[in-house]
Design a protein around this motif. Structure first.
Motif, PDB file in Angstrom:
ATOM      1  N   LEU A 159       0.827  -1.207   0.000  1.00 39.28           N
ATOM      2  CA  LEU A 159       0.000   0.000   0.000  1.00 39.28           C
ATOM      3  C   LEU A 159       0.861   1.256   0.000  1.00 39.28           C
ATOM      4  N   VAL A 160       1.941   1.215   0.763  1.00 38.44           N
ATOM      5  CA  VAL A 160       2.846   2.365   0.811  1.00 38.44           C
ATOM      6  C   VAL A 160       3.634   2.484  -0.485  1.00 38.44           C
ATOM      7  N   ALA A 161       4.141   1.353  -0.995  1.00 34.22           N
ATOM      8  CA  ALA A 161       4.957   1.376  -2.215  1.00 34.22           C
ATOM      9  C   ALA A 161       4.173   1.901  -3.409  1.00 34.22           C
ATOM     10  N   ALA A 162       2.881   1.555  -3.494  1.00 30.76           N
ATOM     11  CA  ALA A 162       2.049   1.997  -4.608  1.00 30.76           C
ATOM     12  C   ALA A 162       1.431   3.372  -4.366  1.00 30.76           C
ATOM     13  N   ARG A 163       1.774   3.997  -3.230  1.00 27.66           N
ATOM     14  CA  ARG A 163       1.253   5.318  -2.875  1.00 27.66           C
ATOM     15  C   ARG A 163      -0.270   5.343  -2.864  1.00 27.66           C
ATOM     16  N   ILE A 164      -0.825   4.279  -2.336  1.00 32.81           N
ATOM     17  CA  ILE A 164      -2.279   4.180  -2.220  1.00 32.81           C
ATOM     18  C   ILE A 164      -2.769   4.821  -0.926  1.00 32.81           C
ATOM     19  N   ALA A 165      -2.005   4.664   0.148  1.00 37.05           N
ATOM     20  CA  ALA A 165      -2.415   5.193   1.447  1.00 37.05           C
ATOM     21  C   ALA A 165      -1.191   5.302   2.347  1.00 37.05           C
ATOM     22  N   ASP A 166      -1.376   6.005   3.462  1.00 35.60           N
ATOM     23  CA  ASP A 166      -0.357   6.056   4.507  1.00 35.60           C
ATOM     24  C   ASP A 166      -0.667   4.954   5.517  1.00 35.60           C
ATOM     25  N   VAL A 167       0.354   4.214   5.911  1.00 37.73           N
ATOM     26  CA  VAL A 167       0.177   3.061   6.804  1.00 37.73           C
ATOM     27  C   VAL A 167       1.100   3.215   8.007  1.00 37.73           C
ATOM     28  N   SER A 168       0.516   3.107   9.203  1.00 40.79           N
ATOM     29  CA  SER A 168       1.299   3.204  10.436  1.00 40.79           C
ATOM     30  C   SER A 168       1.060   1.955  11.277  1.00 40.79           C
ATOM     31  N   PRO A 169       2.121   1.367  11.834  1.00 41.59           N
ATOM     32  CA  PRO A 169       1.946   0.179  12.678  1.00 41.59           C
ATOM     33  C   PRO A 169       1.310   0.549  14.020  1.00 41.59           C
ATOM     34  N   THR A 170       0.652  -0.399  14.626  1.00 40.08           N
ATOM     35  CA  THR A 170       0.088  -0.224  15.969  1.00 40.08           C
ATOM     36  C   THR A 170       0.860  -1.118  16.940  1.00 40.08           C
ATOM     37  N   PHE A 171       0.355  -1.235  18.173  1.00 40.86           N
ATOM     38  CA  PHE A 171       1.029  -2.057  19.167  1.00 40.86           C
ATOM     39  C   PHE A 171       0.688  -3.539  19.023  1.00 40.86           C
ATOM     40  N   PHE A 172      -0.183  -3.862  18.063  1.00 36.08           N
ATOM     41  CA  PHE A 172      -0.603  -5.242  17.880  1.00 36.08           C
ATOM     42  C   PHE A 172      -0.028  -5.798  16.583  1.00 36.08           C
ATOM     43  N   ALA A 173       0.267  -7.072  16.569  1.00 38.99           N
ATOM     44  CA  ALA A 173       0.846  -7.716  15.389  1.00 38.99           C
ATOM     45  C   ALA A 173      -0.158  -7.726  14.240  1.00 38.99           C
ATOM     46  N   ASP A 174       0.350  -7.459  13.049  1.00 36.66           N
ATOM     47  CA  ASP A 174      -0.466  -7.480  11.821  1.00 36.66           C
ATOM     48  C   ASP A 174      -1.677  -6.544  11.904  1.00 36.66           C
ATOM     49  N   GLU A 175      -1.550  -5.487  12.666  1.00 39.35           N
ATOM     50  CA  GLU A 175      -2.629  -4.494  12.744  1.00 39.35           C
ATOM     51  C   GLU A 175      -2.033  -3.127  12.454  1.00 39.35           C
ATOM     52  N   TYR A 176      -2.679  -2.397  11.523  1.00 35.93           N
ATOM     53  CA  TYR A 176      -2.135  -1.126  11.064  1.00 35.93           C
ATOM     54  C   TYR A 176      -3.227  -0.066  11.046  1.00 35.93           C
ATOM     55  N   ARG A 177      -2.791   1.161  11.151  1.00 35.25           N
ATOM     56  CA  ARG A 177      -3.707   2.294  11.028  1.00 35.25           C
ATOM     57  C   ARG A 177      -3.548   2.871   9.620  1.00 35.25           C
ATOM     58  N   ILE A 178      -4.659   2.941   8.877  1.00 37.06           N
ATOM     59  CA  ILE A 178      -4.654   3.419   7.500  1.00 37.06           C
ATOM     60  C   ILE A 178      -5.185   4.850   7.470  1.00 37.06           C
ATOM     61  N   SER A 179      -4.509   5.726   6.754  1.00 37.15           N
ATOM     62  CA  SER A 179      -4.967   7.110   6.613  1.00 37.15           C
ATOM     63  C   SER A 179      -4.512   7.646   5.257  1.00 37.15           C
ATOM     64  N   GLY A 180      -5.031   8.799   4.919  1.00 41.39           N
ATOM     65  CA  GLY A 180      -4.610   9.452   3.674  1.00 41.39           C
ATOM     66  C   GLY A 180      -4.871   8.611   2.440  1.00 41.39           C
ATOM     67  N   VAL A 181      -6.018   7.911   2.414  1.00 41.35           N
ATOM     68  CA  VAL A 181      -6.331   7.078   1.250  1.00 41.35           C
ATOM     69  C   VAL A 181      -6.618   7.974   0.053  1.00 41.35           C
ATOM     70  N   ARG A 182      -5.855   7.793  -1.014  1.00 40.86           N
ATOM     71  CA  ARG A 182      -5.954   8.683  -2.171  1.00 40.86           C
ATOM     72  C   ARG A 182      -6.656   8.059  -3.370  1.00 40.86           C
ATOM     73  N   LYS A 183      -6.910   6.741  -3.315  1.00 46.06           N
ATOM     74  CA  LYS A 183      -7.458   6.066  -4.478  1.00 46.06           C
ATOM     75  C   LYS A 183      -8.616   5.166  -4.068  1.00 46.06           C
TER      76      LYS A 183
END
Length: 379
Positions: free
Chosen positions: A9-33
């Motif tokens: 998702l980050v490599a394709a510039r689809i959205a901004d991805v931030s890790p959380t304190f949990f495994a395999d769980e991420y916060r998605i923001s700035g979705v452009r597509k």
């Protein structure tokens, strides 16, 4: 989601991805597509807040200056997601266009033949054949199916067949489209897409060609060796909204004269090094009478970003305007005006994108009336 999907998702510039304190769980923001893309073997669906049928209405208006893709004719309302809706509409219009067989047209070809056909290229004959009389280097017009219209339709059909999420029944009908166009050249990935101008000859392709262009413009993510990101169809929502507002406002401003210019290039400083390009300016007799900036999103909780006010204030100062206009695709109530200290008044308007094309058009005409009325009123 897996780490590889987050990285894709980050490599394709689809959205901004931030890790959380949990495994395999991420916060998605700035979705452009919006759309669908295959990443590390997983299909990632990005659904627009705007209903798909309204999204296609905006796309059609932006591309053709009119509501060319109506629900009743194209069946967008029947599908919830972007790719199934697009595939269904494209297959339907392609089948209609090819009902009487593939379109044929004249194409100029260069070839070496055992006889003279068309125009003899004497220079090439001398340089390539060393004076030998045969074969003959000639240019001639051939009446074939391998023309730009069919190339666009065939390439769009083949790319749709590679996308995830295309319904099985549509896949079968798309394959029939490909079979009808057997012998037509597929446009290579990355090659320039031919521009086809509508005329009487290709009138029966008038509905499918804009859809084919949309498929080719959105299906730009292709599988590369060693890449996590596979085939997909993605559309920039901010670009769709901006293009729609530009086309619709240009039509709405016609009764008031002047010219609505997109991306009007100018500078802020005397030296001309600080470049600016407002989304839209209204020119009357060569003078900027109004400035409009188009924003797809507002911040959380309906708050309007201060940076938009700073930007519009700079535009108004540059063009000597007492008012600036910001158009957002959010909310149902118009935003409040912001009267800046010793500066312009900035009007914030919102457009409802979840309504019918007729209502969207009326909203645009309302903006044009309001803006024209404010400029004609006494200070």
């Amino acid at each position: 989601m897996p780490r590889e999907v987050a990285a894709g998702l980050v490599a394709a510039r689809i959205a901004d991805v931030s890790p959380t304190f949990f495994a395999d769980e991420y916060r998605i923001s700035g979705v452009r597509k919006v759309g669908v893309v295959r990443i590390a073997g997983h299909d990632v669906w990005i659904r627009p807040k705007t209903p798909v049928r309204r999204l296609f209405s905006m796309l059609g208006y932006a591309r053709a200056g009119s509501a060319i893709w109506e629900d009743e004719d194209f069946g967008f309302a029947a599908d919830e997601d972007l790719v199934p809706a697009l595939a269904h509409a494209f297959e339907r219009q392609a089948s209609r266009a090819l009902a009487g067989g593939a379109l044929r047209g004249y194409v100029t070809r260069d070839d070496a033949l055992p006889l003279v056909r068309g125009r003899w290229r004497i220079g090439d004959q001398l340089t390539r054949r060393g004076g030998q009389p045969l074969p003959v280097e000639v240019s001639f017009d051939d009446y074939v199916e391998d023309i730009a219209e069919n190339q666009l339709v065939l390439t769009a059909a083949t790319r749709l067949l590679r996308l995830p999420g295309v319904p099985a029944d549509v896949v079968g009908r798309l394959r029939r489209v490909v079979r009808v166009l057997d012998g037509v050249t597929v446009i290579p990935v990355g090659a320039p897409v031919p521009v086809v101008r509508p005329d009487r000859r290709n009138a029966r392709y008038s509905a499918v060609l804009p859809l084919a262009s949309l498929v080719l413009s959105g299906a730009s993510i292709e599988q590369r060796t060693g890449s996590l990101v596979g085939a997909g169809f993605l559309v920039d929502m901010w670009s769709v909204f901006e293009d729609f507002v530009t086309a619709a406002l240009r039509e709405a401003f016609r009764p008031y004269g002047g010219e609505l210019v997109a991306q009007y290039a100018s500078t802020l400083d005397v030296e001309g090094t600080v470049k600016i390009a407002p989304d839209l300016v209204w020119l009357v007799d060569g003078e900027v009478r109004a400035c409009i900036d188009v924003k797809y999103k507002v911040e959380k909780h309906g708050q309007y970003p201060n940076v938009d006010l700073y930007q519009m204030a700079a535009y108004c100062r540059r063009f000597g305007l007492g008012e600036g206009w910001l158009v957002y695709a959010a909310g149902e109530e118009p935003g409040e005006n912001a009267q800046l200290v010793d500066g312009p008044s900035i009007c914030r308007l919102t457009l409802r994108t979840d309504t019918t094309p007729a209502v969207l058009g009326e909203q645009m005409r309302g903006i044009a009336r309001r803006l024209a009325r404010s400029l004609s009123a006494p200070a």
